[in-house]
Scaffold this motif. Structure first.
Motif: not given
Length: 299
Positions: A204-214, A232-237, A273-281
């Motif tokens: 559940l923690a992994l799902w929610q962290f990824v959902a908010m991160w993206n 994410q807003l910086v990346l969007r621009s 922006s993808s590094l935190p998810l790659l590190v924690m998974y």
């Protein structure tokens, strides 16, 4: 006599079906790996070479300019810090609420269980919509604050169902033993049940962290202060609106050079922006299969 392998003992139809599955799986893996490799390599390429010749494995034409400009930009780090804070707080709040809500729903002796099940199920198919939600958030005084993007989506009915099913798979004898020892419901939940549910909590923690991160839409709607906006807003621009931060390309004189560097910055920001998810998974992987499977077997 040498034993036949498991594949050799299969029938012709089973072998064909298995080979088709392997081929499809291989194509699926390639569809993921090839774009990832392209982005990684392109982020190190000289922008002129990348535009004129495409990907090149000539390391003399590689550069770390994009990463230097991204890392040296203050807004990137502000957004990164905000994204980490929002994701961590959202994960803690969401998982805690989900675990608490799922516990009474897993108890067959809970009065009103069927009624609340129906209410929860209705919310999975129907929502209030953007305008009522915006008016509610504004009326509560949450606009332009961290809680505007955390509280509205903190409770997930789907996650509650997964947690409820997981609770139902815990042996009833564990609760009976706790009652014999005089443990209250609170003691049983926090000191006995939750330690048993670590795989569930990790999933559940992994799902929610990824959902908010993206996530970026809620932040775009409710946050006006640039100092509070997530990464994410910086990346969007940069990625969608093609508008990198002015400090990243300020020293570029020609429009062509700015466009080339802006294209290169896209790849670098995707990697960062993808590094935190790659590190924690990898740290959650050992819990992932056990948690999701145990929560999906019993209905």
């Amino acid at each position: 006599m040498k034993k036949k392998s498991q594949f050799a003992r299969l029938s012709g139809q089973d072998k064909t079906l298995l080979m088709i599955g392997y081929i499809l799986l291989g194509l699926f893996v390639l569809a993921i790996i090839v774009p990832m490799l392209y982005i990684v390599i392109a982020s190190f390429m000289d922008p002129i070479t990348l535009q004129n010749s495409g990907i090149s494995f000539d390391f003399s034409k590689w550069t770390t300019t994009a990463y230097e400009r991204v890392i040296s930009n203050a807004q990137i780090w502000v957004g990164f810090k905000n994204a980490v804070i929002y994701s961590l707080v959202f994960t803690v709040v969401s998982v805690f609420i989900t675990l608490l809500a799922a516990y009474p729903m897993s108890r067959v002796d809970f009065k009103g269980r069927k009624f609340f099940n129906v209410i929860f199920m209705i919310t999975m198919f129907f929502g209030g919509g953007l305008i009522p939600t915006y008016l509610l958030v504004t009326g509560l005084g949450l606009k332009d604050s961290m809680w505007a993007i955390i509280l509205p989506g903190a409770f997930s009915v789907w996650n509650m169902i997964i947690a409820r099913t997981y609770y139902q798979g815990v042996p009833q004898e564990l609760r009976e033993a706790a009652e014999v020892d005089g443990a209250s419901e609170v003691t049983y939940f926090f000191k006995i049940l939750l330690p048993v549910c670590l795989p569930l909590i990790a999933v559940l923690a992994l799902w929610q962290f990824v959902a908010m991160w993206n996530s970026y839409f809620d932040a775009m709607i409710y946050l006006n202060d640039a100092a509070k906006q997530p990464l994410q807003l910086v990346l969007r621009s940069i990625l969608i609106q093609n508008q990198p931060e002015s400090g990243m390309i300020a020293d570029m004189q020609s429009t062509a050079q700015r466009a080339q560097l802006a294209e290169l910055l896209k790849y670098a920001t995707i990697i960062i922006s993808s590094l935190p998810l790659l590190v924690m998974y990898p740290f959650f992987q050992k819990y992932f299969d056990a948690g999701i499977m145990a929560g999906s077997v019993k209905g």
